[in-house]
Design an enzyme around this catalytic site. Sequence first.
Site, PDB file in Angstrom:
ATOM      1  N   ASN A  81       1.378   3.420  -2.896  1.00  9.96           N
ATOM      2  CA  ASN A  81       1.968   3.859  -4.164  1.00  9.96           C
ATOM      3  C   ASN A  81       1.475   5.243  -4.580  1.00  9.96           C
ATOM      4  OD1 ASN A  81       3.369   1.444  -4.486  1.00  9.96           O
ATOM      5  ND2 ASN A  81       1.747   0.499  -5.689  1.00  9.96           N
ATOM      6  N   LEU A  85      11.124 -20.446  -5.552  1.00  8.30           N
ATOM      7  CA  LEU A  85      10.227 -19.480  -4.915  1.00  8.30           C
ATOM      8  C   LEU A  85       8.904 -19.499  -5.658  1.00  8.30           C
ATOM      9  CD1 LEU A  85       9.782 -17.089  -2.893  1.00  8.30           C
ATOM     10  CD2 LEU A  85      10.544 -15.562  -4.734  1.00  8.30           C
ATOM     11  N   HIS A 121       2.777   3.560  -8.839  1.00  5.58           N
ATOM     12  CA  HIS A 121       2.595   2.132  -9.112  1.00  5.58           C
ATOM     13  C   HIS A 121       3.815   1.557  -9.841  1.00  5.58           C
ATOM     14  CE1 HIS A 121      -1.414   2.356  -7.588  1.00  5.58           C
ATOM     15  NE2 HIS A 121      -1.815   3.216  -8.515  1.00  5.58           N
ATOM     16  N   ASP A 179       0.829  -1.201   0.000  1.00  4.04           N
ATOM     17  CA  ASP A 179       0.000   0.000   0.000  1.00  4.04           C
ATOM     18  C   ASP A 179       0.871   1.261   0.000  1.00  4.04           C
ATOM     19  OD1 ASP A 179      -2.333   1.455   0.059  1.00  4.04           O
ATOM     20  OD2 ASP A 179      -2.627   1.274   2.220  1.00  4.04           O
ATOM     21  N   GLU A 192       1.254 -13.779  11.719  1.00  4.66           N
ATOM     22  CA  GLU A 192       1.771 -12.630  12.467  1.00  4.66           C
ATOM     23  C   GLU A 192       1.673 -11.414  11.558  1.00  4.66           C
ATOM     24  OE1 GLU A 192       2.841 -12.629  15.652  1.00  4.66           O
ATOM     25  OE2 GLU A 192       2.350 -14.771  15.801  1.00  4.66           O
ATOM     26  N   ARG A 224       0.013   7.657  -2.794  1.00  9.59           N
ATOM     27  CA  ARG A 224       0.424   8.724  -1.877  1.00  9.59           C
ATOM     28  C   ARG A 224       1.902   9.037  -2.013  1.00  9.59           C
ATOM     29  NH1 ARG A 224      -1.166   6.090   3.323  1.00  9.59           N
ATOM     30  NH2 ARG A 224      -1.530   4.280   1.993  1.00  9.59           N
ATOM     31  N   TRP A 225       2.702   8.005  -2.287  1.00  9.13           N
ATOM     32  CA  TRP A 225       4.133   8.218  -2.527  1.00  9.13           C
ATOM     33  C   TRP A 225       4.318   9.155  -3.714  1.00  9.13           C
ATOM     34  CZ3 TRP A 225       7.344   7.331  -6.683  1.00  9.13           C
ATOM     35  CH2 TRP A 225       8.719   7.274  -6.436  1.00  9.13           C
ATOM     36  N   ARG A 251      -0.198   9.445 -10.007  1.00 11.28           N
ATOM     37  CA  ARG A 251      -0.295   8.227  -9.207  1.00 11.28           C
ATOM     38  C   ARG A 251       0.287   7.018  -9.944  1.00 11.28           C
ATOM     39  NH1 ARG A 251      -3.632   8.133  -4.750  1.00 11.28           N
ATOM     40  NH2 ARG A 251      -4.232   5.975  -5.159  1.00 11.28           N
ATOM     41  N   LEU A 308      -6.791  -5.690   7.080  1.00 11.64           N
ATOM     42  CA  LEU A 308      -6.528  -6.722   6.083  1.00 11.64           C
ATOM     43  C   LEU A 308      -7.069  -6.379   4.703  1.00 11.64           C
ATOM     44  CD1 LEU A 308      -7.099 -10.091   7.977  1.00 11.64           C
ATOM     45  CD2 LEU A 308      -4.987  -9.287   6.930  1.00 11.64           C
ATOM     46  N   SER A 309      -8.078  -5.530   4.639  1.00 10.27           N
ATOM     47  CA  SER A 309      -8.633  -5.091   3.349  1.00 10.27           C
ATOM     48  C   SER A 309      -9.002  -6.262   2.438  1.00 10.27           C
ATOM     49  CB  SER A 309      -7.646  -4.146   2.642  1.00 10.27           C
ATOM     50  OG  SER A 309      -7.487  -2.958   3.389  1.00 10.27           O
ATOM     51  N   ARG A 314     -11.857   2.887  -8.167  1.00  7.00           N
ATOM     52  CA  ARG A 314     -10.951   4.003  -8.429  1.00  7.00           C
ATOM     53  C   ARG A 314     -11.177   4.541  -9.844  1.00  7.00           C
ATOM     54  NH1 ARG A 314      -5.077   2.491  -5.710  1.00  7.00           N
ATOM     55  NH2 ARG A 314      -5.875   2.138  -3.592  1.00  7.00           N
TER      56      ARG A 314
END
Length: 246
Positions: free
Chosen positions: A27, A136, A42, A25, A207, A29-30, A38, A195-196, A76
């Site tokens: 991106n 991975l 992203h 979360d 955790e 606002r950054w 915006r 958690l959205s 959005r």
Amino acid sequence: MQVPAVTIRPELATEQRLHVAIISDGNGRWATARGLPRSAGHRAGAEAARGLIEAAPTLGIHTLTLFALSSANWQRPPGEVNAILRLLHEYLLAETNHCLNEGIRLRIIGRRDRIPATLRQVIADAEAITARGTRLNVRLAIDYSARESIFHAACKFYKATELSTDSFSQVLSEVHRGSSTDVDLLIRTGGEQRLSDFLLWECAFAEFVFLTKRWPDFTVADLRAALDEFHRRERTRGALPAELAG
């Protein structure tokens, strides 16, 4: 992209490898704080993801799930959503062969019927090309809603011959189009503490680490620090702590 050098802690070599999930979360606002559109946030967030994916296997992580686009994000402005979808398209085209070479398996969880057909094809290609990766497992949540996934799994589950939490998890995996293992550590950047609608079933005993740092600024060092915090905690899963159980 040059990834910062990572030194694995010796004890991680013998520990169970972890499923880490990240709500990436902050991106927009950054970017806004820097006077940028915006979409620039992203794109910077995608660069942050590249470095973390490179480092994850050396940090004891077997599965990394990143929240790329929530089903709620369709609310959005269309221009922003389309920019995210284009970026995901570009990212998969650019990274699939790299992931193949590095033994990284790519999977996408979430709905596919609402995203462009060209992106659906790129997703299918990326999943097929990297299917044998074992170093991975990277899961990108696109048009994802945990509530919706659980609902659709429940609709299928009534036909199951074995009624258990394990068999429900298997049905949920089928709905996800990917494995549905329990999350060990959930990290959320950007300052919010919720958690959205992300991995509600899988995060039952996770955790949580919440950070004010926005996603484009999140680094391998931050991931390492979150893992250090995780390893300092005693995970009882409802049982007594070890010193009391005896």
